[in-house]
Design an enzyme around this catalytic site. Structure first.
Site, mmCIF file in Angstrom:
data_model
loop_
_atom_site.group_PDB
_atom_site.id
_atom_site.type_symbol
_atom_site.label_atom_id
_atom_site.label_comp_id
_atom_site.label_asym_id
_atom_site.label_seq_id
_atom_site.Cartn_x
_atom_site.Cartn_y
_atom_site.Cartn_z
ATOM 1 N N HIS A 269 37.206 -15.471 14.309
ATOM 2 C CA HIS A 269 37.157 -16.813 14.573
ATOM 3 C C HIS A 269 35.991 -17.478 15.136
ATOM 4 O O HIS A 269 35.745 -18.372 14.601
ATOM 5 C CB HIS A 269 38.310 -17.099 15.750
ATOM 6 C CG HIS A 269 38.506 -17.995 16.349
ATOM 7 N ND1 HIS A 269 39.427 -18.821 15.963
ATOM 8 C CD2 HIS A 269 37.757 -18.706 17.174
ATOM 9 C CE1 HIS A 269 39.347 -20.089 16.766
ATOM 10 N NE2 HIS A 269 38.282 -19.907 17.525
ATOM 11 N N GLU A 270 35.085 -16.715 16.121
ATOM 12 C CA GLU A 270 33.920 -17.230 16.676
ATOM 13 C C GLU A 270 33.044 -17.577 15.394
ATOM 14 O O GLU A 270 32.387 -18.471 15.412
ATOM 15 C CB GLU A 270 33.395 -16.335 17.642
ATOM 16 C CG GLU A 270 34.050 -16.338 18.794
ATOM 17 C CD GLU A 270 34.502 -17.545 19.649
ATOM 18 O OE1 GLU A 270 33.500 -18.551 19.391
ATOM 19 O OE2 GLU A 270 35.508 -17.754 19.974
ATOM 20 N N HIS A 273 33.394 -20.651 13.345
ATOM 21 C CA HIS A 273 32.700 -21.771 13.839
ATOM 22 C C HIS A 273 31.060 -21.968 13.492
ATOM 23 O O HIS A 273 30.803 -22.902 13.171
ATOM 24 C CB HIS A 273 32.583 -21.790 15.556
ATOM 25 C CG HIS A 273 34.121 -21.881 16.196
ATOM 26 N ND1 HIS A 273 34.738 -22.975 15.799
ATOM 27 C CD2 HIS A 273 34.547 -21.342 17.017
ATOM 28 C CE1 HIS A 273 35.872 -23.162 16.595
ATOM 29 N NE2 HIS A 273 35.695 -21.975 17.569
ATOM 30 N N GLU A 349 39.201 -25.675 15.738
ATOM 31 C CA GLU A 349 39.996 -24.231 16.115
ATOM 32 C C GLU A 349 40.871 -23.795 15.097
ATOM 33 O O GLU A 349 40.847 -22.640 14.796
ATOM 34 C CB GLU A 349 40.773 -24.514 17.460
ATOM 35 C CG GLU A 349 39.752 -24.560 18.675
ATOM 36 C CD GLU A 349 38.749 -23.530 18.945
ATOM 37 O OE1 GLU A 349 39.136 -22.468 18.651
ATOM 38 O OE2 GLU A 349 37.581 -24.051 19.034
ATOM 39 N N ASP A 353 40.264 -20.423 12.854
ATOM 40 C CA ASP A 353 41.542 -19.263 12.468
ATOM 41 C C ASP A 353 41.684 -19.058 11.353
ATOM 42 O O ASP A 353 41.832 -17.915 10.802
ATOM 43 C CB ASP A 353 42.763 -20.063 13.489
ATOM 44 C CG ASP A 353 42.850 -19.793 14.664
ATOM 45 O OD1 ASP A 353 42.045 -19.338 15.327
ATOM 46 O OD2 ASP A 353 43.647 -20.218 15.373
#
Ligand SMILES: [Zn+2]
Length: 409
Positions: A269-270, A273, A349, A353
């Site tokens: 997930h990070e 970004h 976000e 995901d």
């Protein structure tokens, strides 16, 4: 989520929202009283007297500004202290998150104050100087200067500032490290190092992030995120003081943190970004905004009425102008901007995901989100209007639903 955890998180949420109501009310009242009673001109005069006594007359505006800034930050540090103490040692303590001792807390607060001053005072004096000598287009130079300062700070923060407060250790060689490196490689993330930070010294909340420019990226994992490394899962170390043992024994009965696959999903997930350009987009938005603000500042700074309205009748100090315009005049605009950024952040976000899902991590992210929510006692139910305004992250149930939909697809 079992009913016991649900109840705990409900009580925690209630305590937190009551606290933020009262602390918010206090700061509104404090801010209003300062304005009504002429606190800002009073402090400015006082700063003038102090710098005058040190041999700097009223012609040394920058010196007077620095004294003013020092006194103002000291004032807000002192009035904020009881709130911060109450939050850490009453609320967080009661719900089992606080890992700090009073000694650690005060040492930390003093360190934070000193470090902030070391950055704030020289940066402000340079900024004031640039505005003073910049001529008609000073706002462009001022903006460029703050751009450079923020880039420099981002660069040095992780290596030189954060280690003053927390211990960063390289993630030991092993399965997890290998898996992280493999994943980073598979999406061309230029990973150079993975660190574990001892977040458990402060609180048992957990997190993960990455930082660094261009080809030199590093990942930081809170030890509380990692089931294998979390100090909270270990027996209390010998030789610690009594207060520490007490807090540790409270959390000892329950394991905290995620399994390796789940840690990878969180990282997926990070890194999403990064891959989707969220970090760069955020920097661009904030720099465009800062340019706009400096431009409007240039338009407004000549208005003597503005200064008079805040109690400055015969002087128009630049620092005070910055304060009035950025803090008060822009405040309705800032409110709208922060709402738009919150909306954008929630979109990011969901996208991150979805990125983790594309990496095949949907199932592990699903269970990791639930686990983190439990470990942090997040309350899973929220009112949609409240969450729309306040939450930078979508509510847990919405994220799970999106992951589930994705799984079915
Ligand atoms: Zn995120």
């Amino acid at each position: 989520m079992d009913s016991e955890t649900f109840e705990k998180s409900r009580l925690y949420q209630l305590d937190k929202s009551t606290f933020s109501f009262w602390s918010g009310l206090y700061s509104e009242v404090e801010g209003t009283m300062i304005l009504l009673c002429g606190g800002i001109p009073f402090l400015w005069k006082l700063s003038g007297q102090i710098s005058g006594r040190a041999g700097f007359g009223p012609e040394y505006e920058i010196v007077q500004s620095l004294v003013f800034l020092l006194l103002a930050t000291l004032f807000s540090a002192v009035t904020g202290l009881p709130w911060s103490l109450y939050n850490t040692f009453v609320i967080e303590e009661k719900h089992g998150f606080n890992q700090q001792t009073l000694g650690f807390f005060f040492k930390d607060a003093i360190k934070k104050f000193v470090v902030t001053q070391c950055i704030l005072l020289p940066v402000t004096s340079l900024l004031l100087y640039i505005i003073k000598i910049g001529g008609d287009y000073f706002f462009i130079y001022a903006w460029l200067f703050t751009l450079v300062v923020s880039l420099v700070l981002v660069t040095i923060y992780a290596d030189y500032i954060a280690p003053l407060f927390d211990k960063f250790i390289p993630l030991p060689e092993g399965e997890l490290k290998q898996q992280i490196e493999t994943m980073a490689k598979s999406i061309d993330f230029p990973l150079t190092k993975v660190y574990v930070v001892e977040g458990s010294k402060r609180s048992s909340h957990s997190n993960a992030y990455f930082y660094g420019f261009f080809k030199n990226k590093r990942i930081v994992l809170f030890d509380t995120l990692l089931e294998e490394y979390s100090a909270l899962n270990k027996e209390p170390a010998e030789g610690e003081d009594g207060e520490n043992e007490e807090t540790k024994s409270k959390t000892k009965n329950k394991k905290q943190g995620c399994k390796n696959e789940e840690v990878l999903a969180v990282l997926g997930h990070e890194l999403g970004h990064w891959k989707l350009g969220h970090t760069v987009k955020n920097i661009i938005i904030s720099q465009m905004n800062s340019f706009l603000c400096f431009f409007l500042f240039a338009v407004l700074i000549g208005q003597k009425e503005l200064f008079a309205a805040f109690g400055f009748y015969d002087t128009q100090p630049t620092l005070i102008g910055l304060m009035i315009i950025f803090q008060f005049i822009f405040s309705p605009y800032n409110e709208v901007l922060s709402f738009c950024l919150t909306v954008l952040s929630r979109r990011f976000e969901f996208q991150a995901d979805a990125f983790a899902k594309e990496l095949g991590k949907a199932k592990d992210l699903y269970s990791a989100l639930i686990k983190l929510n439990k470990d942090n006692l997040g309350f899973p139910v929220s009112d949609w209007i409240f969450s729309m305004w306040h939450y930078s992250h979508p509510p847990l149930l919405e994220r799970l639903q999106a992951l589930k939909d994705a799984k079915q697809e």
